[in-house]
Structures are given as C-alpha cells and as structure tokens.
Design an enzyme around this catalytic site. Structure first.
Site, short mmCIF file in Angstrom:
data_model
loop_
_atom_site.label_atom_id
_atom_site.label_comp_id
_atom_site.label_asym_id
_atom_site.label_seq_id
_atom_site.Cartn_x
_atom_site.Cartn_y
_atom_site.Cartn_z
CG ASP A 1 45.57 32.21 42.68
OD1 ASP A 1 45.08 32.83 41.72
OD2 ASP A 1 45.87 32.75 43.76
CG MET B 1 49.23 28.71 39.24
SD MET B 1 50.65 29.32 40.12
CE MET B 1 49.92 30.73 40.97
CG HIS C 1 43.15 33.54 38.68
ND1 HIS C 1 44.16 34.31 39.21
CD2 HIS C 1 43.23 33.68 37.32
CE1 HIS C 1 44.84 34.87 38.22
NE2 HIS C 1 44.30 34.52 37.08
CG MET D 1 46.71 32.10 36.57
SD MET D 1 47.65 32.54 38.03
CE MET D 1 46.67 31.73 39.28
CG MET E 1 46.44 38.71 36.13
SD MET E 1 46.09 37.89 37.69
CE MET E 1 47.71 37.72 38.41
CG ASP F 1 45.10 37.94 41.59
OD1 ASP F 1 45.78 37.99 42.63
OD2 ASP F 1 44.91 36.89 40.95
C1 DX5 Z 1 49.34 35.14 41.21
C2 DX5 Z 1 47.99 34.77 41.73
C3 DX5 Z 1 47.53 35.62 42.83
C4 DX5 Z 1 48.40 35.54 44.07
C5 DX5 Z 1 48.26 36.83 44.80
O1 DX5 Z 1 49.62 34.39 40.11
O2 DX5 Z 1 47.00 34.85 40.71
O3 DX5 Z 1 46.17 35.38 43.17
O4 DX5 Z 1 48.07 34.48 44.92
O5 DX5 Z 1 49.16 36.84 45.85
P1 DX5 Z 1 49.63 38.19 46.53
O6 DX5 Z 1 48.42 38.85 47.06
O7 DX5 Z 1 50.58 37.72 47.58
O8 DX5 Z 1 50.28 39.01 45.45
ZN ZN Z 2 44.85 34.81 41.30
#
Ligand code: DX5
Ligand code: ZN
Length: 216
Positions: free
Chosen positions: A34, A36, A66, A68, A137, A175
């Site tokens: 992930d 960010m 992923h 973001m 999501m 996710d």
């Molecule tokens: C949220 C992320 C997810 C997150 C999921 O922004 O994209 O991948 O890590 O975490 P859980 O499974 O704890 O919701």
């Molecule tokens: Zn994610």
C-alpha cells in the site's frame, strides 16, 4: 479457494522481511503493498526503496502494489523497476488512465484499476477488457483497520457478471475490512483475491488467519 494478498501496511516494520516470509510460507499468493502519498489519501506509508529491499530479499514473491497516489503515471516505472509484479492505481487519480495503463504495461507489470467506495463500479467499464485485475475498495483508502462497507458487495457481483458475460480475464480483488466474517461474503459475491491487513498481521496466529482466508 481464494487468493490471499496480505497487506503489509499492518505488519511490524521492524521485522518486515520475516513477516512477509511468514505469510508467504502460510500460503499467501501475493503481498499487498500500500503506497500513500499524503495527497490522494490523508496518510503517508512507504514508497519505492522499501519495495526494492523487499524484492531483493524475497525475489520470488508476487508484489501487488496499490498506489493510493495522485500521480501514478509519474511513478509506475520506478515501482516496476523496484519489483512490483502488478500495479494497481485509482480511477480517481489525476493522470490519464489510458496513458498510465500503457506505462505500467511498458514497464513489464500487470495492470490493476481500483475504485474508492464512492465511485460507481460501472465507471470501470471502458477499461475492463484490458485489465489483469480490478480492485474494489471496501473502506475509504488511507488506513488499515477500518470497518468493511457492504456496498462493495454489489460492485463485486457486477464485476463477476461482466466477466462472465464478456469473457474478460481480470481477477476481482477486494480491499478493506476483510476478515473471517466479511471474507466469505466477498467470495460469495465474486471476489477472487482477498486483501487483508489487520485480519492477518494483528491476528494471534497470522499463519492460521491466512490459511482460513485461503480456504474460503
Ligand atoms: C487501505 C489499504 C488497505 C489496508 C487494509 O487504504 O488500501 O490495503 O491496508 O487493511 P485492513 O485489512 O486492516 O482493512
Ligand atoms: Zn490496499
């Protein structure tokens, strides 16, 4: 059987390599990475160098990145070079979607397109024939440990129908808030890849948690 992609956002970063090895040994097919940028989402996680190190230590893992971030086009090649196997980016990003998909492909990665909870799944329609994966999501992106939003289930159903109707080949991934309770609902609705962060890494027994999700 579901494909499990543990989100390492919930791992213990002091022991990241061994934690990844543990979930891979438990049968996880992917590692969900992930990224960010503090702009597309109100949080900052990790970027290219951490993936590079992980890939160096665990070269055979499937890295399900992923992004973001507001500008995936600018960073696709760098994540590919660092070891990403598949690059997911958001339909809501600020870059041109066709150009970004082309850049990901040109860099030798598989493509994934992602939608936030507020985006209608039908908005993905123009891209479905060329994607390796679609990510729905089921929480607002930005943080692990949030509550699953059941509105994701109808989106999964729609993606499954479109896939069957048109012979598309994308994998359907979900996710956010996926655990032993919500995972079965997702699989029933059409999810083939389950991302799970806290349900794996915060579990008393992460190995058993991966195995239980895989068995769905
Ligand atoms: C949220 C992320 C997810 C997150 C999921 O922004 O994209 O991948 O890590 O975490 P859980 O499974 O704890 O919701
Ligand atoms: Zn994610």
């Amino acid at each position: 059987m579901a494909i499990v992609s543990p989100s390492i956002l919930s791992a213990d970063f002091c022991h990241l390599g061994p934690q990844c090895q543990m979930v891979l040994d438990a049968g996880a097919e992917m590692l969900h990475y992930d990224v960010m940028d503090g702009h597309f989402v109100p949080n900052i996680s990790f970027g290219v160098p951490v993936l590079q190190s992980l890939h160096k230590g665990l070269p055979h893992a499937f890295y399900d990145a992923h992004l973001m971030i507001s500008h995936p086009l600018q960073y696709a090649a760098a994540f590919a070079k660092a070891g990403a196997t598949l690059i997911n980016f958001h339909l809501e990003c600020e870059d041109d979607i066709a150009e970004t998909l082309a850049a990901i492909r040109a860099a030798g990665c598989k493509t994934g397109l992602t939608i936030k909870p507020g985006t209608p799944v039908q908005a993905l329609a123009p891209w479905l024939d060329q994607l390796d994966l679609v990510l729905v999501m089921s929480v607002e992106p930005g943080f692990g440990g949030q509550k699953f939003m059941p509105s994701a289930l109808d989106k999964l159903r729609w993606l499954k129908e479109e896939k069957q109707k048109n012979g598309y080949t994308y994998l359907i991934e979900v996710d956010g808030g996926v655990d032993a309770v919500t995972g079965p609902l997702c699989v029933e609705a059409g999810a083939e890849v389950l991302v799970a962060g806290s349900a794996v890494f915060a579990a008393a027994d992460p190995v058993a948690a991966v195995q239980a999700l895989k068995a769905l």
